[in-house]
Scaffold this motif. Structure first.
Motif, mmCIF file in Angstrom:
data_model
loop_
_atom_site.group_PDB
_atom_site.id
_atom_site.type_symbol
_atom_site.label_atom_id
_atom_site.label_comp_id
_atom_site.label_asym_id
_atom_site.label_seq_id
_atom_site.Cartn_x
_atom_site.Cartn_y
_atom_site.Cartn_z
ATOM 1 N N CYS A 1 0.834 -1.208 0.000
ATOM 2 C CA CYS A 1 0.000 0.000 0.000
ATOM 3 C C CYS A 1 0.866 1.254 0.000
ATOM 4 C CB CYS A 1 -0.918 0.004 1.221
ATOM 5 S SG CYS A 1 -2.161 -1.303 1.247
ATOM 6 N N ARG A 2 1.920 1.238 0.811
ATOM 7 C CA ARG A 2 2.814 2.395 0.890
ATOM 8 C C ARG A 2 3.506 2.636 -0.456
ATOM 9 N NH1 ARG A 2 4.503 4.900 5.292
ATOM 10 N NH2 ARG A 2 3.742 3.190 6.626
ATOM 11 N N LYS A 3 3.957 1.559 -1.102
ATOM 12 C CA LYS A 3 4.617 1.683 -2.398
ATOM 13 C C LYS A 3 3.652 2.216 -3.447
ATOM 14 C CE LYS A 3 8.014 0.903 -5.368
ATOM 15 N NZ LYS A 3 7.341 1.240 -6.643
ATOM 16 N N TRP A 4 2.427 1.702 -3.461
ATOM 17 C CA TRP A 4 1.444 2.179 -4.431
ATOM 18 C C TRP A 4 1.108 3.645 -4.183
ATOM 19 C CZ3 TRP A 4 -2.323 -2.625 -4.146
ATOM 20 C CH2 TRP A 4 -1.735 -3.680 -4.841
ATOM 21 N N ASN A 5 1.047 4.054 -2.934
ATOM 22 C CA ASN A 5 0.764 5.447 -2.606
ATOM 23 C C ASN A 5 1.898 6.356 -3.091
ATOM 24 O OD1 ASN A 5 -0.863 7.524 -1.161
ATOM 25 N ND2 ASN A 5 0.936 7.656 0.155
ATOM 26 N N GLU A 6 3.140 5.916 -2.876
ATOM 27 C CA GLU A 6 4.291 6.698 -3.336
ATOM 28 C C GLU A 6 4.316 6.791 -4.859
ATOM 29 O OE1 GLU A 6 7.561 4.631 -1.623
ATOM 30 O OE2 GLU A 6 7.262 5.453 0.406
ATOM 31 N N ASP A 7 3.982 5.700 -5.534
ATOM 32 C CA ASP A 7 3.954 5.708 -7.000
ATOM 33 C C ASP A 7 2.909 6.683 -7.518
ATOM 34 O OD1 ASP A 7 5.923 3.812 -7.029
ATOM 35 O OD2 ASP A 7 4.584 2.110 -7.397
ATOM 36 N N ARG A 8 1.769 6.723 -6.882
ATOM 37 C CA ARG A 8 0.714 7.659 -7.304
ATOM 38 C C ARG A 8 1.194 9.099 -7.151
ATOM 39 N NH1 ARG A 8 -4.686 5.838 -7.476
ATOM 40 N NH2 ARG A 8 -5.361 7.915 -6.846
ATOM 41 N N GLY A 9 1.880 9.388 -6.041
ATOM 42 C CA GLY A 9 2.395 10.733 -5.831
ATOM 43 C C GLY A 9 3.423 11.135 -6.876
ATOM 44 N N GLU A 10 4.302 10.196 -7.247
ATOM 45 C CA GLU A 10 5.326 10.489 -8.256
ATOM 46 C C GLU A 10 4.716 10.726 -9.633
ATOM 47 O OE1 GLU A 10 7.927 7.161 -8.058
ATOM 48 O OE2 GLU A 10 8.817 7.730 -6.124
ATOM 49 N N LYS A 11 3.573 10.111 -9.883
ATOM 50 C CA LYS A 11 2.887 10.299 -11.167
ATOM 51 C C LYS A 11 2.001 11.545 -11.178
ATOM 52 C CE LYS A 11 2.638 5.326 -12.101
ATOM 53 N NZ LYS A 11 1.713 4.154 -12.246
ATOM 54 N N GLY A 12 1.948 12.247 -10.043
ATOM 55 C CA GLY A 12 1.107 13.433 -9.956
ATOM 56 C C GLY A 12 -0.357 13.116 -9.717
ATOM 57 N N GLU A 13 -0.649 11.871 -9.356
ATOM 58 C CA GLU A 13 -2.021 11.468 -9.065
ATOM 59 C C GLU A 13 -2.337 11.711 -7.591
ATOM 60 O OE1 GLU A 13 -2.185 7.393 -10.192
ATOM 61 O OE2 GLU A 13 -1.909 7.791 -12.334
ATOM 62 N N SER A 14 -3.611 11.648 -7.256
ATOM 63 C CA SER A 14 -4.041 11.873 -5.880
ATOM 64 C C SER A 14 -3.442 10.816 -4.964
ATOM 65 C CB SER A 14 -5.568 11.830 -5.798
ATOM 66 O OG SER A 14 -6.007 12.024 -4.471
#
Length: 302
Positions: free
Chosen positions: A115-128
């Motif tokens: 979950c933490r990795k997916w959250n970080e990936d979303r942030g790097e992509k500029g997603e919510s």
């Protein structure tokens, strides 16, 4: 027809699961009407919504009120949110019971590291995405569903980090079967919740309260519009509503669109009741008084 509660840690694949379930239901033999209720539907920012307990309670209240209005025997409602507090899932279960429909929980079981990795990936992509402080707080407070609890049953579990999620995932297919299966006197594996006298009385009382509030606030709006039209654009020291109600302090012209917006916001705020919250006013006088106080506060600060 049914209420489906999607449950899981932040960034555990809940929205993907909700979409897959929705598509699978629409493609099933019965092709039921399906609606997803989530934070994005109300333009609620996840970091602002979970910034503190009052904000989180307000967010849950908005979603709960919409679920309450939407539950019916003609459609399937999917609640795509964290739904991380068992007490809140109990509230949703109560809404399903009051409507006399089916209910189930779909749990996205994902380890915190994923979950933490997916959250970080979303942030790097500029997603919510969640900021780290809020993410950690939500993970810490998450209460796993337990199929032994009636508000967590039946429970369909998925593991998105292991096999992904699609319309053919076993848990999705099981949920679709449960939600669309025909029920007769011999059916034992599908439970349709039955409303109690208490829940029926509560829903009737809430409906009356909302009716009174809607009518009372419209009367206040009409009085303000009428007073301003009679003043012909001139100054108004205060608009009297009579009946022992406080006057509406209007120091500037207030257009009908603004008044309607304030009315909608007021109704939404007072309608966000929870098991621990205060019910909306049940009589016209109380509704008018609350609305006038709200207008004076809002118009006085603008």
């Amino acid at each position: 027809m049914a209420l489906v509660v999607i449950c899981g840690q932040p960034c555990s694949g809940k929205s993907t699961t909700a979409l897959c379930l929705s598509e699978a239901l629409r493609e099933s033999e019965f092709k039921p009407a399906v609606r997803i209720i989530d934070e994005a539907s109300f333009h609620l920012d996840r970091n602002q919504g979970y910034a503190d307990m009052p904000s989180e309670k307000n967010l849950r209240g908005v979603l709960r009120s919409e679920v309450d209005r939407s539950c019916s025997k003609d459609s399937i409602i999917i609640v795509d949110s964290l739904n991380n507090i068992k007490g809140y899932r109990y509230e949703l279960w109560c809404l399903a019971r009051a409507s006399g429909i089916r209910y189930c929980v779909v749990f996205c079981d994902v380890e915190e590291t994923h979950c933490r990795k997916w959250n970080e990936d979303r942030g790097e992509k500029g997603e919510s995405s969640y900021n780290e402080k809020i993410f950690n707080d939500l993970v810490r407070r998450f209460e796993r569903p337990d199929r032994r609890n009636r508000w967590d049953s039946p429970l369909f579990e998925l593991w998105p980090s292991k096999g992904g999620v699609d319309k053919s995932s076993p848990a999705i297919l099981e949920a679709v079967s449960y939600l669309t299966k025909r029920v007769d006197s011999k059916t034992r594996d599908v439970k349709i919740l039955q409303p109690t006298i208490a829940t029926q009385t509560t829903r009737s009382s809430e409906a009356n309260s909302l009716y009174e509030m809607d009518r009372a606030t419209q009367e206040v709006i009409n009085a303000i519009v009428e007073a301003q039209s009679q003043a012909l654009g001139g100054p108004i020291n205060g608009i009297s509503l009579g009946g022992g109600l406080p006057s509406v302090d209007v120091s500037r012209p207030v257009g009908l669109p603004e008044l309607r917006r304030l009315r909608r916001t007021f109704i939404k705020l007072t309608g966000q009741t929870s098991l621990s919250g205060r019910p909306p006013p049940s009589d016209a006088y109380s509704a008018k008084r609350m609305f006038v106080d709200y207008l004076n506060r809002e118009l006085g600060s603008s």
